[in-house]
Design a protein around this motif. Structure first.
Motif, PDB file in Angstrom:
ATOM      1  N   CYS A  31       0.790  -1.183  -0.025  1.00  0.00           N
ATOM      2  CA  CYS A  31      -0.016  -0.110   0.022  1.00  0.00           C
ATOM      3  C   CYS A  31       0.909   1.280  -0.161  1.00  0.00           C
ATOM      4  O   CYS A  31       0.465   2.319  -0.876  1.00  0.00           O
ATOM      5  N   PHE A  32       2.158   1.176   0.638  1.00  0.00           N
ATOM      6  CA  PHE A  32       2.757   2.307   0.733  1.00  0.00           C
ATOM      7  C   PHE A  32       3.502   2.607  -0.427  1.00  0.00           C
ATOM      8  O   PHE A  32       3.630   3.665  -0.980  1.00  0.00           O
ATOM      9  N   VAL A  33       4.021   1.494  -1.322  1.00  0.00           N
ATOM     10  CA  VAL A  33       4.602   1.586  -2.505  1.00  0.00           C
ATOM     11  C   VAL A  33       3.678   2.167  -3.537  1.00  0.00           C
ATOM     12  O   VAL A  33       3.837   3.096  -4.334  1.00  0.00           O
ATOM     13  N   VAL A  34       2.177   1.814  -3.663  1.00  0.00           N
ATOM     14  CA  VAL A  34       1.249   2.247  -4.469  1.00  0.00           C
ATOM     15  C   VAL A  34       1.010   3.826  -4.340  1.00  0.00           C
ATOM     16  O   VAL A  34       0.930   4.611  -5.142  1.00  0.00           O
ATOM     17  N   ILE A  35       1.098   4.011  -3.021  1.00  0.00           N
ATOM     18  CA  ILE A  35       0.432   5.459  -2.577  1.00  0.00           C
ATOM     19  C   ILE A  35       1.617   6.262  -2.859  1.00  0.00           C
ATOM     20  O   ILE A  35       1.724   7.458  -3.509  1.00  0.00           O
ATOM     21  N   LEU A  36       2.917   5.645  -2.850  1.00  0.00           N
ATOM     22  CA  LEU A  36       4.264   6.456  -3.004  1.00  0.00           C
ATOM     23  C   LEU A  36       4.170   6.681  -4.593  1.00  0.00           C
ATOM     24  O   LEU A  36       4.692   7.840  -4.899  1.00  0.00           O
ATOM     25  N   PHE A  37       3.853   5.715  -5.262  1.00  0.00           N
ATOM     26  CA  PHE A  37       3.884   5.663  -6.733  1.00  0.00           C
ATOM     27  C   PHE A  37       3.023   6.733  -7.122  1.00  0.00           C
ATOM     28  O   PHE A  37       3.415   7.695  -8.075  1.00  0.00           O
ATOM     29  N   PHE A  38       1.684   6.868  -6.727  1.00  0.00           N
ATOM     30  CA  PHE A  38       0.933   7.755  -7.374  1.00  0.00           C
ATOM     31  C   PHE A  38       1.117   9.431  -6.624  1.00  0.00           C
ATOM     32  O   PHE A  38       0.990  10.191  -7.469  1.00  0.00           O
ATOM     33  N   PHE A  39       1.787   9.210  -5.398  1.00  0.00           N
ATOM     34  CA  PHE A  39       2.137  10.621  -4.981  1.00  0.00           C
ATOM     35  C   PHE A  39       3.362  11.377  -5.914  1.00  0.00           C
ATOM     36  O   PHE A  39       3.651  12.293  -6.301  1.00  0.00           O
ATOM     37  N   TRP A  40       4.328  10.254  -6.199  1.00  0.00           N
ATOM     38  CA  TRP A  40       5.473  10.483  -6.978  1.00  0.00           C
ATOM     39  C   TRP A  40       5.215  10.974  -8.331  1.00  0.00           C
ATOM     40  O   TRP A  40       5.749  12.010  -8.871  1.00  0.00           O
ATOM     41  N   ARG A  41       4.044  10.385  -9.047  1.00  0.00           N
ATOM     42  CA  ARG A  41       3.600  10.656 -10.322  1.00  0.00           C
ATOM     43  C   ARG A  41       2.859  11.719 -10.423  1.00  0.00           C
ATOM     44  O   ARG A  41       2.970  12.508 -11.387  1.00  0.00           O
ATOM     45  N   LEU A  42       1.837  11.818  -9.651  1.00  0.00           N
ATOM     46  CA  LEU A  42       0.978  12.676  -9.969  1.00  0.00           C
ATOM     47  C   LEU A  42       0.792  13.944  -8.986  1.00  0.00           C
ATOM     48  O   LEU A  42       0.900  15.217  -9.644  1.00  0.00           O
ATOM     49  N   VAL A  43       1.069  14.063  -7.682  1.00  0.00           N
ATOM     50  CA  VAL A  43       1.149  15.044  -6.781  1.00  0.00           C
ATOM     51  C   VAL A  43       2.156  15.708  -6.869  1.00  0.00           C
ATOM     52  O   VAL A  43       2.395  16.894  -6.721  1.00  0.00           O
ATOM     53  N   LEU A  44       3.400  15.246  -6.656  1.00  0.00           N
ATOM     54  CA  LEU A  44       4.467  15.893  -6.569  1.00  0.00           C
ATOM     55  C   LEU A  44       4.761  16.825  -8.063  1.00  0.00           C
ATOM     56  O   LEU A  44       5.139  17.922  -7.673  1.00  0.00           O
ATOM     57  N   PRO A  45       4.673  16.263  -8.959  1.00  0.00           N
ATOM     58  CA  PRO A  45       4.902  17.217 -10.506  1.00  0.00           C
ATOM     59  C   PRO A  45       3.933  18.275 -10.178  1.00  0.00           C
ATOM     60  O   PRO A  45       4.171  19.535 -10.594  1.00  0.00           O
ATOM     61  N   ARG A  46       2.648  18.197  -9.890  1.00  0.00           N
ATOM     62  CA  ARG A  46       1.777  19.172  -9.862  1.00  0.00           C
ATOM     63  C   ARG A  46       2.007  20.307  -8.596  1.00  0.00           C
ATOM     64  O   ARG A  46       2.040  21.565  -8.798  1.00  0.00           O
ATOM     65  N   MET A  47       2.564  19.871  -7.674  1.00  0.00           N
ATOM     66  CA  MET A  47       3.088  20.325  -6.436  1.00  0.00           C
ATOM     67  C   MET A  47       4.357  21.419  -6.995  1.00  0.00           C
ATOM     68  O   MET A  47       4.512  22.820  -6.569  1.00  0.00           O
ATOM     69  N   LYS A  48       5.152  20.853  -7.756  1.00  0.00           N
ATOM     70  CA  LYS A  48       6.468  21.389  -8.227  1.00  0.00           C
ATOM     71  C   LYS A  48       6.120  22.500  -9.292  1.00  0.00           C
ATOM     72  O   LYS A  48       6.428  23.474  -9.156  1.00  0.00           O
TER      73      LYS A  48
END
Length: 189
Positions: A31-48
């Motif tokens: 679950c942590f890896v899936v959430i990290l993957f989505f966070f890394w791919r979707l949330v982090l670029p938008r925040m950046k």
């Protein structure tokens, strides 16, 4: 109840109560890896992207503010220069006005002096003409009175105009001579 706790404690001696079971760790890790993957791919670029846009906007506003400040300083310098030029021009105009006023005043004074001299000379001419007219009138009246007086004193009529005129002229010349001699002696005192 106490017995159930003791039985449970006896069974759990093989497993550490602080460590979870292996299947809990694996599923939590997935679950942590899936959430990290989505966070890394979707949330982090938008925040950046959002942070980059905000940073660019702030830098742009700072540059605009610097440009506006430079423009304001340039406008202030230009205004100050124009104000100094205007003050110099005003001082020049005031000085020119003073010079013109003095020149006009001198011209008016000279014209007034000339007019006064002209009026004075005209008055002197008029006085002299009136004096001459009064002198002629006085001579004729004094002559007539003198002839009438002399006729009364002598007792005969002095009707000869040439003789009477000569007599009157001689009498007036004597009066003038005695009047000028009296004026000379009174002026010397």
């Amino acid at each position: 109840m106490l017995q159930t706790i003791i039985v449970a404690a006896g069974e759990g001696e093989s497993q550490n109560p602080l460590l979870p079971a292996a299947y809990d760790i694996i599923w939590s890790l997935v679950c942590f890896v899936v959430i990290l993957f989505f966070f890394w791919r979707l949330v982090l670029p938008r925040m950046k992207k959002l942070l980059d846009e905000r940073s660019a906007a702030i830098e742009g506003n700072i540059e605009k503010a610097d440009a506006a400040q430079k423009e304001a300083e340039a406008a202030l310098e230009e205004y100050t220069a124009q104000l100094a030029d205007a003050r110099a021009e005003a001082a020049k105009i005031r000085e020119q006005a003073r010079t013109d006023a003095q020149r006009i005043g001198s011209e008016i004074q000279a014209q007034a002096q000339a007019d006064a001299e002209r009026v004075k000379s005209n008055a002197q001419v008029a006085i002299e003409a009136d004096r001459q007219a009064a002198l002629v009138s006085l001579r004729s009246e004094v002559g007539t009175l003198a002839i009438d007086l002399a006729s009364g004193v002598i007792g005969e009529s002095l009707s000869d105009d040439k003789k009477a005129t000569a007599l009157v002229d001689r009498f007036l010349a004597d009066l003038e001579a005695s009047g000028s001699a009296g004026a000379d002696t009174s002026g010397k005192k």
